[in-house]
Design an enzyme around this catalytic site. Structure first.
Site, PDB file in Angstrom:
ATOM      1  N   ASP A  12       0.685  -1.101  -0.096  1.00  0.00           N
ATOM      2  CA  ASP A  12      -0.064   0.143  -0.030  1.00  0.00           C
ATOM      3  C   ASP A  12       0.748   1.210  -0.067  1.00  0.00           C
ATOM      4  OD1 ASP A  12      -2.254  -1.713   0.281  1.00  0.00           O
ATOM      5  OD2 ASP A  12      -2.260  -1.794   2.317  1.00  0.00           O
ATOM      6  N   GLU A  13       1.916   1.124  -0.633  1.00  0.00           N
ATOM      7  CA  GLU A  13       2.851   2.514  -0.685  1.00  0.00           C
ATOM      8  C   GLU A  13       2.304   3.432  -1.773  1.00  0.00           C
ATOM      9  OE1 GLU A  13       3.911  -0.641  -1.196  1.00  0.00           O
ATOM     10  OE2 GLU A  13       5.539  -1.270   0.214  1.00  0.00           O
ATOM     11  N   LYS A  15       1.876   2.205  -5.144  1.00  0.00           N
ATOM     12  CA  LYS A  15       2.238   1.619  -6.196  1.00  0.00           C
ATOM     13  C   LYS A  15       1.393   1.780  -7.469  1.00  0.00           C
ATOM     14  CE  LYS A  15       2.488  -2.468  -4.363  1.00  0.00           C
ATOM     15  NZ  LYS A  15       2.193  -2.179  -2.814  1.00  0.00           N
ATOM     16  N   GLY A  16       0.122   1.565  -7.303  1.00  0.00           N
ATOM     17  CA  GLY A  16      -0.801   1.558  -8.313  1.00  0.00           C
ATOM     18  C   GLY A  16      -0.858   3.165  -8.811  1.00  0.00           C
ATOM     19  N   ALA A  38      -3.545  -8.064  -3.590  1.00  0.00           N
ATOM     20  CA  ALA A  38      -3.274  -6.404  -3.710  1.00  0.00           C
ATOM     21  C   ALA A  38      -4.574  -5.657  -4.298  1.00  0.00           C
ATOM     22  CB  ALA A  38      -2.607  -6.693  -5.403  1.00  0.00           C
ATOM     23  N   GLY A  39      -4.347  -4.416  -3.707  1.00  0.00           N
ATOM     24  CA  GLY A  39      -5.572  -3.626  -4.012  1.00  0.00           C
ATOM     25  C   GLY A  39      -4.732  -2.154  -4.288  1.00  0.00           C
ATOM     26  N   HIS A  40      -4.853  -1.965  -5.743  1.00  0.00           N
ATOM     27  CA  HIS A  40      -4.010  -0.685  -6.322  1.00  0.00           C
ATOM     28  C   HIS A  40      -4.953   0.365  -6.556  1.00  0.00           C
ATOM     29  CE1 HIS A  40      -0.396  -3.382  -7.183  1.00  0.00           C
ATOM     30  NE2 HIS A  40      -0.969  -3.553  -5.965  1.00  0.00           N
ATOM     31  N   ARG A 139       2.396 -29.207  -6.364  1.00  0.00           N
ATOM     32  CA  ARG A 139       1.841 -29.757  -7.537  1.00  0.00           C
ATOM     33  C   ARG A 139       0.486 -30.223  -7.716  1.00  0.00           C
ATOM     34  NH1 ARG A 139       7.447 -32.934  -7.083  1.00  0.00           N
ATOM     35  NH2 ARG A 139       6.497 -32.681  -4.939  1.00  0.00           N
TER      36      ARG A 139
HETATM   37  P1  GDP Z   1      -0.659   0.124  -3.589  1.00  0.00           P
HETATM   38  O1  GDP Z   1      -1.374  -1.097  -2.934  1.00  0.00           O
HETATM   39  O2  GDP Z   1       0.711   0.373  -3.379  1.00  0.00           O
HETATM   40  O3  GDP Z   1      -1.175   0.705  -4.888  1.00  0.00           O
HETATM   41  O4  GDP Z   1      -1.516   1.324  -2.631  1.00  0.00           O
HETATM   42  P2  GDP Z   1      -2.891   1.515  -2.186  1.00  0.00           P
HETATM   43  O5  GDP Z   1      -3.759   2.016  -3.268  1.00  0.00           O
HETATM   44  O6  GDP Z   1      -3.536   0.246  -1.760  1.00  0.00           O
HETATM   45  O7  GDP Z   1      -3.040   2.688  -0.938  1.00  0.00           O
HETATM   46  C1  GDP Z   1      -2.185   3.747  -1.378  1.00  0.00           C
HETATM   47  C2  GDP Z   1      -3.441   4.936  -0.935  1.00  0.00           C
HETATM   48  O8  GDP Z   1      -2.828   6.124  -0.937  1.00  0.00           O
HETATM   49  C3  GDP Z   1      -4.444   5.034  -2.164  1.00  0.00           C
HETATM   50  O9  GDP Z   1      -5.670   5.459  -1.349  1.00  0.00           O
HETATM   51  C4  GDP Z   1      -4.185   6.220  -2.774  1.00  0.00           C
HETATM   52  O10 GDP Z   1      -4.894   6.940  -3.696  1.00  0.00           O
HETATM   53  C5  GDP Z   1      -3.367   7.087  -2.035  1.00  0.00           C
HETATM   54  N1  GDP Z   1      -2.210   7.940  -2.415  1.00  0.00           N
HETATM   55  C6  GDP Z   1      -1.334   7.519  -3.288  1.00  0.00           C
HETATM   56  N2  GDP Z   1      -0.364   8.441  -3.271  1.00  0.00           N
HETATM   57  C7  GDP Z   1      -0.748   9.306  -2.589  1.00  0.00           C
HETATM   58  C8  GDP Z   1      -0.149  10.760  -2.278  1.00  0.00           C
HETATM   59  O11 GDP Z   1       0.696  11.322  -2.542  1.00  0.00           O
HETATM   60  N3  GDP Z   1      -1.070  11.695  -1.319  1.00  0.00           N
HETATM   61  C9  GDP Z   1      -2.317  10.979  -1.114  1.00  0.00           C
HETATM   62  N4  GDP Z   1      -2.848  11.836  -0.014  1.00  0.00           N
HETATM   63  N5  GDP Z   1      -2.789   9.934  -1.388  1.00  0.00           N
HETATM   64  C10 GDP Z   1      -1.973   9.170  -1.997  1.00  0.00           C
HETATM   65  P1  IMO Z   2      -0.764  -4.260  -2.163  1.00  0.00           P
HETATM   66  O1  IMO Z   2      -0.403  -4.786  -3.691  1.00  0.00           O
HETATM   67  C1  IMO Z   2      -1.030  -4.402   2.004  1.00  0.00           C
HETATM   68  C2  IMO Z   2      -0.577  -8.567   3.857  1.00  0.00           C
HETATM   69  C3  IMO Z   2      -1.852  -8.831   4.540  1.00  0.00           C
HETATM   70  C4  IMO Z   2      -1.617  -9.661   5.666  1.00  0.00           C
HETATM   71  C5  IMO Z   2      -0.228 -10.567   4.776  1.00  0.00           C
HETATM   72  C6  IMO Z   2      -0.676 -11.848   4.316  1.00  0.00           C
HETATM   73  O2  IMO Z   2      -2.027  -3.415  -2.294  1.00  0.00           O
HETATM   74  O3  IMO Z   2       0.171  -3.432  -1.683  1.00  0.00           O
HETATM   75  P2  IMO Z   2      -2.284 -12.621   2.161  1.00  0.00           P
HETATM   76  O4  IMO Z   2      -3.667 -12.425   2.007  1.00  0.00           O
HETATM   77  O5  IMO Z   2      -1.308 -12.153   1.036  1.00  0.00           O
HETATM   78  O6  IMO Z   2      -1.722 -14.178   2.540  1.00  0.00           O
HETATM   79  O7  IMO Z   2      -1.807 -11.771   3.435  1.00  0.00           O
HETATM   80  O8  IMO Z   2       0.031  -9.798   3.663  1.00  0.00           O
HETATM   81  N1  IMO Z   2      -0.839  -8.260   2.359  1.00  0.00           N
HETATM   82  C7  IMO Z   2      -0.760  -6.765   2.015  1.00  0.00           C
HETATM   83  N2  IMO Z   2      -0.961  -5.584   2.701  1.00  0.00           N
HETATM   84  N3  IMO Z   2      -0.917  -4.419   0.847  1.00  0.00           N
HETATM   85  C8  IMO Z   2      -1.024  -5.453  -0.075  1.00  0.00           C
HETATM   86  O9  IMO Z   2      -1.167  -5.504  -1.547  1.00  0.00           O
HETATM   87  C9  IMO Z   2      -0.971  -6.642   0.883  1.00  0.00           C
HETATM   88  N4  IMO Z   2      -0.968  -8.229   0.193  1.00  0.00           N
HETATM   89  C10 IMO Z   2      -0.797  -8.707   1.350  1.00  0.00           C
HETATM   90  O10 IMO Z   2      -2.537  -7.837   5.126  1.00  0.00           O
HETATM   91  O11 IMO Z   2      -0.794  -9.109   6.529  1.00  0.00           O
HETATM   92 MG    MG Z   3      -2.855  -1.561  -1.815  1.00  0.00          MG
END
Ligand code: GDP
Ligand code: IMO
Ligand code: MG
Length: 435
Positions: A12-13, A15-16, A38-40, A139
């Site tokens: 959740d950094e 990336k999306g 993943a949730g991007h 497997r």
């Molecule tokens: P991902 O899994 O790495 O793609 O990240 P997520 O989408 O799960 O979570 C990142 C969250 O931060 C999302 O709600 C984005 O819309 C939000 N986001 C990304 N970059 C920024 C930023 O620079 N500022 C703010 N306020 N939100 C951001």
């Molecule tokens: P994105 O791509 C944040 C975490 C879960 C849990 C552990 C194992 O959006 O950054 P799993 O369902 O993969 O077996 O869960 O890993 N986790 C994530 N946390 N962002 C994700 O993906 C994650 N994918 C797995 O919360 O702690």
């Molecule tokens: Mg995410």
């Protein structure tokens, strides 16, 4: 040009957002690991798009690839493809014949295993990720290529049920029949997209096409290098591109590591710089830190430089993308962890192994405090977009410089709002021409 974008914290950094920003310049955007865990998120104007299986680059690129290292729920994928095609009707979709299939059985096992773990729950996303990778490595798994045969699907489902015994005892023959049918039907809808995507990507590389890899999860969740067992069940580091997509790591030109200006985490496990109480609440609310996949409130904390150095090493990061800097500016004071100090010996660890983070109760985190740069409102955002780094508050520029100095990596992308346009790139980042 071959570029990879991977997470270097706990997922959740952002990336999306970063992938979407870059994706218009690339012929292909490729997911190579993970599944619906993943949730991007991508925000364009008033629209918010959430991607789970389809690469977030799907809004703007010409080709998306779901490569062999992924675990794919084909029924969910049919819907996700429909949604992205509404926005990008010319998008070509390529699904690896070798990717593994997540079924209702795998999700059921995921939930059951969590229940049985009791107090040592991982806090998975319940998307069947672990059990599907288990079946891959033992497997017994179902691959995308198996979806063309009703009998192969059902035989494999029966074998999985047999082997998982107790965990799947509530699944009757009629359930297996029902699950098999729906997998077969989803396979029919996806058939036209299925091919050896490893061959496609190698061909694209030899034709000098531009390819962008979109990592899922984060380095600290990697099955080998993460804080095991609080990890996901695949490799998440950039090196996994070789195995997860079949294009050798030697062909990747640039690896971009995405990090927030602070840290967030969903799920259980150690978190060295975690905040609690009102500071945590403030940061969580400022960043709307709730899971994209599960809606769970995310744990939040200060930037952790030792952890960052570790992730940069295990993913061999060339450049950093720093996101959510607007969120961090809403805090009155900003801290960051600069070392782990052994409580008994006083030894300072600045370049740790995962083992140090896993035993964080033996260490105190040494913090440095910095001045906040305050709110970045929309008019300041516009100024930054127009005039670049120079328009940024000096405290923010200092923060970025400090990250560069402490990690030895340049910042290539800076994000200061969730919308696509609130992003700038620096001279350090080399990209293909805009298409
Ligand atoms: P991902 O899994 O790495 O793609 O990240 P997520 O989408 O799960 O979570 C990142 C969250 O931060 C999302 O709600 C984005 O819309 C939000 N986001 C990304 N970059 C920024 C930023 O620079 N500022 C703010 N306020 N939100 C951001
Ligand atoms: P994105 O791509 C944040 C975490 C879960 C849990 C552990 C194992 O959006 O950054 P799993 O369902 O993969 O077996 O869960 O890993 N986790 C994530 N946390 N962002 C994700 O993906 C994650 N994918 C797995 O919360 O702690
Ligand atoms: Mg995410």
């Amino acid at each position: 040009m071959i570029t990879a974008v991977v997470g270097i914290q706990f997922g959740d950094e952002g990336k999306g957002k970063i992938v979407d920003f870059l994706s218009g310049r690339f012929h292909f955007v490729v997911r190579f690991n993970g599944g619906r865990n993943a949730g991007h998120t991508v925000v364009v104007g008033q629209e918010k798009y959430k991607f789970h299986l389809v690469p977030a680059g799907g809004l703007r690129t010409k080709n998306i690839v779901l490569a062999n290292g992924m675990v794919i729920d084909p029924i969910a994928l049919v819907d996700e493809i429909r949604a992205v095609q509404r926005v990008n009707p010319d998008l070509k979709i390529h699904i690896s014949n070798k990717a593994h299939v997540v079924t209702e059985l795998h999700r059921a096992i995921d939930r059951k295993e969590e229940e049985l773990r009791g107090a040592s729950k991982i806090g998975t996303t319940s998307q069947g990720i672990g059990p599907t990778y288990e079946d891959k490595y033992s497997r017994n798994g179902i691959r995308i290529e198996d979806l063309s045969s009703r009998s192969a699907i059902k035989e494999k489902l029966l074998a999985i049920r047999r082997m998982k015994g107790e965990l799947l005892k509530s699944y009757s023959d009629a359930d297996i029949e029902r699950i098999g049918e729906s997998l077969y039907n989803s396979g029919k809808s996806l058939e036209k997209y299925v091919e050896p995507t490893d061959r496609l990507l190698n061909l694209a590389w030899s034709q000098k096409k531009d390819i962008l890899f979109e990592g899922a999860n984060g380095a600290l969740l990697d099955i080998d290098f993460g804080l095991f067992p609080y990890v996901t069940s695949s490799n998440t580091v950039a090196g996994f591109i070789s195995c997860g997509a079949g294009l050798s790591f030697r062909k990747v030109d640039t690896v971009i590591g995405v990090m927030k200006g602070y840290v967030s985490k969903v799920g259980a496990g150690p978190f060295p710089t975690e905040l609690s109480g009102s500071l945590a609440d403030k940061l969580r609310e400022a960043g709307h830190e709730y899971g994209t996949t599960t809606g769970r409130p995310r744990r939040v904390g200060w930037l952790d430089l030792p952890a960052l150095r570790y992730s940069i090493r295990v993913s061999d990061i060339d450049l950093l993308a720093v996101t959510n800097l607007d969120t961090l500016g809403l805090m009155d004071k900003i801290s960051l962890g600069e070392a782990y100090v052994n409580r008994k010996t006083g030894e300072e660890i600045t370049d740790p192994d995962a083992a140090h983070m896993k035993r964080i109760e033996d260490y105190d985190v040494k913090y440095r405090e910095l001045k906040s740069w305050g709110e970045i409102d929309n008019s300041l955002r516009k100024e930054i977009v127009e005039n670049g780094l120079e328009a940024m508050p000096s405290e923010l520029k200092e923060y970025l410089k400090m990250i560069e100095m402490e990690t030895g990596r340049k910042v290539g992308i800076i994000s200061f709002g969730n919308r696509r346009e609130y992003t700038i790139i620096t001279d350090s980042l080399k990209l293909p021409e805009s298409r």
